[in-house]
Design a protein around this motif. Structure first.
Motif, PDB file in Angstrom:
ATOM      1  N   SER A  45      43.342 -38.891  34.401  1.00  0.00           N
ATOM      2  CA  SER A  45      43.075 -40.313  34.668  1.00  0.00           C
ATOM      3  C   SER A  45      43.617 -41.187  33.556  1.00  0.00           C
ATOM      4  CB  SER A  45      41.573 -40.547  34.794  1.00  0.00           C
ATOM      5  OG  SER A  45      41.080 -39.852  35.905  1.00  0.00           O
ATOM      6  N   ALA A  46      44.232 -42.298  33.955  1.00  0.00           N
ATOM      7  CA  ALA A  46      44.815 -43.239  32.998  1.00  0.00           C
ATOM      8  C   ALA A  46      44.753 -44.636  33.604  1.00  0.00           C
ATOM      9  CB  ALA A  46      46.256 -42.850  32.679  1.00  0.00           C
ATOM     10  N   LEU A  47      45.195 -45.608  32.820  1.00  0.00           N
ATOM     11  CA  LEU A  47      45.236 -46.992  33.280  1.00  0.00           C
ATOM     12  C   LEU A  47      46.654 -47.515  33.089  1.00  0.00           C
ATOM     13  CD1 LEU A  47      43.129 -48.999  34.405  1.00  0.00           C
ATOM     14  CD2 LEU A  47      42.874 -49.881  32.092  1.00  0.00           C
ATOM     15  N   ARG A  48      47.179 -48.153  34.137  1.00  0.00           N
ATOM     16  CA  ARG A  48      48.514 -48.750  34.068  1.00  0.00           C
ATOM     17  C   ARG A  48      48.351 -50.254  33.890  1.00  0.00           C
ATOM     18  NH1 ARG A  48      51.345 -47.059  38.806  1.00  0.00           N
ATOM     19  NH2 ARG A  48      49.970 -48.494  39.878  1.00  0.00           N
ATOM     20  N   LEU A  49      48.943 -50.767  32.840  1.00  0.00           N
ATOM     21  CA  LEU A  49      48.952 -52.191  32.537  1.00  0.00           C
ATOM     22  C   LEU A  49      50.341 -52.716  32.872  1.00  0.00           C
ATOM     23  CD1 LEU A  49      48.032 -54.809  31.013  1.00  0.00           C
ATOM     24  CD2 LEU A  49      48.791 -53.684  28.925  1.00  0.00           C
ATOM     25  N   THR A  50      50.409 -53.743  33.711  1.00  0.00           N
ATOM     26  CA  THR A  50      51.691 -54.341  34.053  1.00  0.00           C
ATOM     27  C   THR A  50      51.648 -55.820  33.711  1.00  0.00           C
ATOM     28  OG1 THR A  50      51.923 -52.782  35.895  1.00  0.00           O
ATOM     29  CG2 THR A  50      53.428 -54.663  35.862  1.00  0.00           C
ATOM     30  N   VAL A  51      52.634 -56.270  32.945  1.00  0.00           N
ATOM     31  CA  VAL A  51      52.736 -57.663  32.554  1.00  0.00           C
ATOM     32  C   VAL A  51      53.977 -58.235  33.233  1.00  0.00           C
ATOM     33  CG1 VAL A  51      52.890 -59.278  30.630  1.00  0.00           C
ATOM     34  CG2 VAL A  51      51.718 -57.079  30.311  1.00  0.00           C
TER      35      VAL A  51
ATOM     36  N   ILE B 126      52.867 -50.343  30.877  1.00  0.00           N
ATOM     37  CA  ILE B 126      52.298 -49.499  29.829  1.00  0.00           C
ATOM     38  C   ILE B 126      51.261 -48.595  30.486  1.00  0.00           C
ATOM     39  CG2 ILE B 126      50.899 -49.501  27.725  1.00  0.00           C
ATOM     40  CD1 ILE B 126      52.070 -52.355  27.184  1.00  0.00           C
ATOM     41  N   VAL B 127      51.288 -47.306  30.172  1.00  0.00           N
ATOM     42  CA  VAL B 127      50.302 -46.368  30.699  1.00  0.00           C
ATOM     43  C   VAL B 127      49.671 -45.621  29.539  1.00  0.00           C
ATOM     44  CG1 VAL B 127      49.923 -44.332  32.151  1.00  0.00           C
ATOM     45  CG2 VAL B 127      51.565 -46.071  32.866  1.00  0.00           C
ATOM     46  N   ASP B 128      48.347 -45.590  29.528  1.00  0.00           N
ATOM     47  CA  ASP B 128      47.603 -44.827  28.524  1.00  0.00           C
ATOM     48  C   ASP B 128      46.178 -44.670  29.035  1.00  0.00           C
ATOM     49  OD1 ASP B 128      46.673 -43.594  26.125  1.00  0.00           O
ATOM     50  OD2 ASP B 128      48.131 -44.741  24.965  1.00  0.00           O
ATOM     51  N   SER B 129      45.315 -44.141  28.204  1.00  0.00           N
ATOM     52  CA  SER B 129      43.913 -43.996  28.599  1.00  0.00           C
ATOM     53  C   SER B 129      43.301 -45.379  28.790  1.00  0.00           C
ATOM     54  CB  SER B 129      43.130 -43.232  27.534  1.00  0.00           C
ATOM     55  OG  SER B 129      43.008 -44.021  26.364  1.00  0.00           O
ATOM     56  N   GLU B 130      42.258 -45.453  29.584  1.00  0.00           N
ATOM     57  CA  GLU B 130      41.626 -46.746  29.842  1.00  0.00           C
ATOM     58  C   GLU B 130      41.155 -47.399  28.548  1.00  0.00           C
ATOM     59  OE1 GLU B 130      38.117 -48.913  32.433  1.00  0.00           O
ATOM     60  OE2 GLU B 130      38.519 -46.787  32.772  1.00  0.00           O
ATOM     61  N   THR B 131      40.562 -46.630  27.669  1.00  0.00           N
ATOM     62  CA  THR B 131      40.056 -47.174  26.407  1.00  0.00           C
ATOM     63  C   THR B 131      41.168 -47.801  25.582  1.00  0.00           C
ATOM     64  OG1 THR B 131      38.316 -45.508  26.373  1.00  0.00           O
ATOM     65  CG2 THR B 131      38.814 -46.599  24.284  1.00  0.00           C
TER      66      THR B 131
END
Length: 130
Positions: free
Chosen positions: A7-13, A75-80
């Motif tokens: 599980s990860a979180l993808r941040l898109t700007v 950007i993809v990384d752990s949610e934290t």
């Protein structure tokens, strides 16, 4: 090397290519800050056409003026780790769209992180690997 699976979180700007931060491209500043923050990775994607809150269509088509084309920094990384990075975007992004999506990382391997022996195999450019 950052390791990331599951599980990860993808941040898109979503910003414009002409957006700047202290006289340099905003997307460059975001990538450099993500790197300095130790995030797993960041990529910049150049769009060929789009519009945002201003409702002006920006396009790269030959007969149209191609100015301020859309850019997406992903950007993809752990949610934290991603959530810890968000305050930096508050400072940098004055116009644009920032989204978060849950995702699952299946494979994340860097060049120096080969899990299989590579002796005698051919690399991506046809060169022999050790």
């Amino acid at each position: 090397m950052t390791r990331l699976t599951g599980s990860a979180l993808r941040l898109t700007v979503h910003i414009g290519e002409n957006d700047t931060w202290h006289h340099k491209p905003l997307y460059t500043e975001i990538v450099h800050r993500a790197h300095a923050a130790g995030l797993a990775g960041a990529s910049v994607f150049h769009g060929i056409e789009g519009f945002g809150a201003s409702s002006l269509i920006h396009t790269s088509r030959l007969l149209s003026l191609s100015e301020d084309l859309p850019v997406a920094v992903v950007i993809v990384d752990s949610e934290t780790r991603v959530r810890e990075f968000l305050p930096q975007l508050d400072e940098l992004v004055t116009e644009g769209l920032v989204t978060l999506d849950a995702c699952e990382v299946i494979r994340y391997v860097g060049r120096d992180d080969r899990s299989e022996p590579t002796r005698g195999k051919t690399g991506t450019k046809g060169k022999k690997l050790l």
